[in-house]
Write a protein that holds these residues in place. Structure first.
Motif, PDB file in Angstrom:
ATOM      1  N   SER A  83     -34.098  24.383   8.196  1.00  0.00           N
ATOM      2  CA  SER A  83     -33.769  23.356   9.318  1.00  0.00           C
ATOM      3  C   SER A  83     -33.846  22.516   9.232  1.00  0.00           C
ATOM      4  CB  SER A  83     -33.229  24.067  10.591  1.00  0.00           C
ATOM      5  OG  SER A  83     -33.144  25.530  10.392  1.00  0.00           O
ATOM      6  N   CYS A  84     -32.795  21.656   8.720  1.00  0.00           N
ATOM      7  CA  CYS A  84     -33.244  19.937   8.556  1.00  0.00           C
ATOM      8  C   CYS A  84     -32.118  19.477   9.695  1.00  0.00           C
ATOM      9  CB  CYS A  84     -32.858  19.579   7.194  1.00  0.00           C
ATOM     10  SG  CYS A  84     -32.924  20.561   5.473  1.00  0.00           S
ATOM     11  N   ALA A  85     -32.522  18.107   9.478  1.00  0.00           N
ATOM     12  CA  ALA A  85     -31.897  16.297  10.130  1.00  0.00           C
ATOM     13  C   ALA A  85     -32.140  15.455   9.592  1.00  0.00           C
ATOM     14  CB  ALA A  85     -32.714  16.267  11.438  1.00  0.00           C
ATOM     15  N   GLY A  86     -31.352  14.815   9.356  1.00  0.00           N
ATOM     16  CA  GLY A  86     -30.825  13.933   8.588  1.00  0.00           C
ATOM     17  C   GLY A  86     -30.124  12.699   8.970  1.00  0.00           C
ATOM     18  N   ALA A  87     -30.624  11.327   9.150  1.00  0.00           N
ATOM     19  CA  ALA A  87     -30.121  10.342   9.496  1.00  0.00           C
ATOM     20  C   ALA A  87     -29.684   9.221   8.543  1.00  0.00           C
ATOM     21  CB  ALA A  87     -30.388  10.055  11.090  1.00  0.00           C
ATOM     22  N   PRO A  88     -29.041   9.076   8.430  1.00  0.00           N
ATOM     23  CA  PRO A  88     -28.354   7.564   7.360  1.00  0.00           C
ATOM     24  C   PRO A  88     -29.751   6.044   7.894  1.00  0.00           C
ATOM     25  CG  PRO A  88     -26.297   7.610   8.408  1.00  0.00           C
ATOM     26  CD  PRO A  88     -27.527   8.650   9.093  1.00  0.00           C
ATOM     27  N   LEU A  89     -30.526   5.655   7.047  1.00  0.00           N
ATOM     28  CA  LEU A  89     -30.581   4.404   7.090  1.00  0.00           C
ATOM     29  C   LEU A  89     -30.068   3.090   6.815  1.00  0.00           C
ATOM     30  CD1 LEU A  89     -34.318   5.179   5.752  1.00  0.00           C
ATOM     31  CD2 LEU A  89     -33.257   5.418   8.378  1.00  0.00           C
ATOM     32  N   TRP A  90     -29.781   1.947   7.750  1.00  0.00           N
ATOM     33  CA  TRP A  90     -29.123   0.880   7.047  1.00  0.00           C
ATOM     34  C   TRP A  90     -29.997  -0.502   7.003  1.00  0.00           C
ATOM     35  CZ3 TRP A  90     -24.361   2.726   6.641  1.00  0.00           C
ATOM     36  CH2 TRP A  90     -23.410   3.385   7.702  1.00  0.00           C
ATOM     37  N   ASN A  91     -29.504  -1.311   5.512  1.00  0.00           N
ATOM     38  CA  ASN A  91     -30.106  -2.472   5.867  1.00  0.00           C
ATOM     39  C   ASN A  91     -29.453  -4.079   6.834  1.00  0.00           C
ATOM     40  OD1 ASN A  91     -27.712  -3.561   4.853  1.00  0.00           O
ATOM     41  ND2 ASN A  91     -28.677  -3.358   2.489  1.00  0.00           N
ATOM     42  N   GLY A  92     -29.865  -4.400   6.573  1.00  0.00           N
ATOM     43  CA  GLY A  92     -29.164  -5.737   7.407  1.00  0.00           C
ATOM     44  C   GLY A  92     -27.969  -5.988   7.251  1.00  0.00           C
ATOM     45  N   GLN A  93     -27.697  -5.626   6.178  1.00  0.00           N
ATOM     46  CA  GLN A  93     -26.097  -6.062   5.500  1.00  0.00           C
ATOM     47  C   GLN A  93     -24.552  -4.618   5.822  1.00  0.00           C
ATOM     48  OE1 GLN A  93     -28.668  -6.445   3.086  1.00  0.00           O
ATOM     49  NE2 GLN A  93     -28.870  -8.778   4.511  1.00  0.00           N
ATOM     50  N   GLY A  94     -25.639  -4.184   6.563  1.00  0.00           N
ATOM     51  CA  GLY A  94     -24.686  -2.728   6.938  1.00  0.00           C
ATOM     52  C   GLY A  94     -24.341  -1.716   5.783  1.00  0.00           C
ATOM     53  N   LYS A  95     -24.978  -1.702   4.748  1.00  0.00           N
ATOM     54  CA  LYS A  95     -25.421  -1.047   3.639  1.00  0.00           C
ATOM     55  C   LYS A  95     -26.013   0.519   3.689  1.00  0.00           C
ATOM     56  CE  LYS A  95     -26.049  -0.661  -1.565  1.00  0.00           C
ATOM     57  NZ  LYS A  95     -26.597  -1.290  -2.070  1.00  0.00           N
ATOM     58  N   CYS A  96     -25.613   1.591   3.470  1.00  0.00           N
ATOM     59  CA  CYS A  96     -26.399   2.539   3.725  1.00  0.00           C
ATOM     60  C   CYS A  96     -27.609   2.723   2.485  1.00  0.00           C
ATOM     61  CB  CYS A  96     -25.807   3.865   4.242  1.00  0.00           C
ATOM     62  SG  CYS A  96     -26.583   5.581   3.924  1.00  0.00           S
ATOM     63  N   ILE A  97     -28.720   2.365   2.805  1.00  0.00           N
ATOM     64  CA  ILE A  97     -30.068   2.584   1.462  1.00  0.00           C
ATOM     65  C   ILE A  97     -30.406   3.734   1.543  1.00  0.00           C
ATOM     66  CG2 ILE A  97     -29.849   0.534   1.723  1.00  0.00           C
ATOM     67  CD1 ILE A  97     -32.285   0.093   3.552  1.00  0.00           C
ATOM     68  N   GLY A  98     -30.413   4.633   2.798  1.00  0.00           N
ATOM     69  CA  GLY A  98     -31.314   5.960   2.505  1.00  0.00           C
ATOM     70  C   GLY A  98     -31.310   6.935   3.444  1.00  0.00           C
ATOM     71  N   THR A  99     -32.022   7.987   3.979  1.00  0.00           N
ATOM     72  CA  THR A  99     -32.474   8.720   5.267  1.00  0.00           C
ATOM     73  C   THR A  99     -33.283   8.791   5.386  1.00  0.00           C
ATOM     74  OG1 THR A  99     -32.091  11.066   3.710  1.00  0.00           O
ATOM     75  CG2 THR A  99     -29.816  10.038   4.122  1.00  0.00           C
ATOM     76  N   VAL A 100     -33.520   9.757   6.467  1.00  0.00           N
ATOM     77  CA  VAL A 100     -34.634   9.570   7.219  1.00  0.00           C
ATOM     78  C   VAL A 100     -34.472  11.479   7.134  1.00  0.00           C
ATOM     79  CG1 VAL A 100     -34.385   9.223   9.659  1.00  0.00           C
ATOM     80  CG2 VAL A 100     -36.526   9.886   8.857  1.00  0.00           C
ATOM     81  N   SER A 101     -35.298  12.320   7.140  1.00  0.00           N
ATOM     82  CA  SER A 101     -35.505  13.669   7.052  1.00  0.00           C
ATOM     83  C   SER A 101     -36.031  14.549   7.563  1.00  0.00           C
ATOM     84  CB  SER A 101     -34.868  13.969   6.117  1.00  0.00           C
ATOM     85  OG  SER A 101     -35.105  15.518   6.174  1.00  0.00           O
ATOM     86  N   TYR A 102     -35.857  15.541   8.818  1.00  0.00           N
ATOM     87  CA  TYR A 102     -37.155  16.246   9.159  1.00  0.00           C
ATOM     88  C   TYR A 102     -36.849  17.461   8.747  1.00  0.00           C
ATOM     89  CZ  TYR A 102     -36.456  11.921  12.614  1.00  0.00           C
ATOM     90  OH  TYR A 102     -36.502  10.696  12.716  1.00  0.00           O
ATOM     91  N   THR A 103     -37.676  18.485   8.571  1.00  0.00           N
ATOM     92  CA  THR A 103     -37.025  19.590   7.775  1.00  0.00           C
ATOM     93  C   THR A 103     -37.829  20.977   8.818  1.00  0.00           C
ATOM     94  OG1 THR A 103     -36.267  18.847   5.752  1.00  0.00           O
ATOM     95  CG2 THR A 103     -36.625  21.234   6.340  1.00  0.00           C
TER      96      THR A 103
END
Length: 194
Positions: free
Chosen positions: A165-185
């Motif tokens: 069971s996982c939660a994921g959220a996108p990570l954004w840089n200062g220019q508004g580009k998605c650069i990855g995720t943080v996930s809790y599992t």
């Protein structure tokens, strides 16, 4: 209604949705959100089968080095927060990871129970957890949907990954580009009704 009753009911509903979409070819199910259905259908279209075994093979050492080098700033910025989060969730059976924009694990928290091979399989730098590699995951969904998601057990595409069971959220840089995720599992989490 007890937590175990809610979990059993939800898992039964997920099996109904899986049967309709993955085996009978239905286009949707009221039992799962459309983004899950769309991910399952992409997985099927790419030739994946829900019953196939999932291998969480890490990338080559050269690919891992390149990926870490390309994401050096993200790891440097996120690592202290990942450690703080790891301390906050220690003892809850959840663990946290950071991926790059391709779903490759680039950092993991320190408070991970590595005694369980199912945890150790995914909580390693260099493992790819994208939709193309391991089917529907919270990481792949957060990357494609560009919003936080919760993916509970049977909502994953593969049977092998339905223990998570996982939660994921996108990570954004200062220019508004998605650069990855943080996930809790978590392994075999009970779903509760709020």
């Amino acid at each position: 209604m007890t937590t175990s009753t809610v979990t059993v009911n939800r898992l039964s509903q997920l099996e109904q949705a899986r049967a309709a979409i993955l085996h009978e070819g239905a286009n949707s199910s009221p039992l799962v959100p459309d983004w899950i259905t769309q991910s399952w259908q992409r997985c099927l279209s790419s030739g994946m089968k829900p019953h196939h075994q999932v291998a969480f093979d890490p990338l080559t050492q050269a690919h891992i080095r390149r990926t870490l080098d390309q994401n050096r700033e993200l790891v440097a910025a996120a690592h202290p927060e990942l450690e703080r989060l790891g301390r906050a969730i220690a003892g809850t059976s959840f663990f946290a990871m950071i991926t790059d924009a391709n779903g490759i694990v680039i950092d993991v928290g320190s408070f991970i129970d590595r005694h369980d091979r199912r945890i150790d399989a995914i909580a390693r730098v260099g493992v790819e957890l994208s939709e193309q590699a391991v089917g529907t995951t919270a990481i792949s969904a957060a990357l494609s949907e560009k919003q936080p998601v919760w993916l509970h057990r049977g909502e994953h595409f593969f049977k092998d990954t339905s223990v998570y069971s996982c939660a994921g959220a996108p990570l954004w840089n200062g220019q508004g580009k998605c650069i990855g995720t943080v996930s809790y599992t978590h392994l075999r989490a009970h779903e509760t009704v709020l």
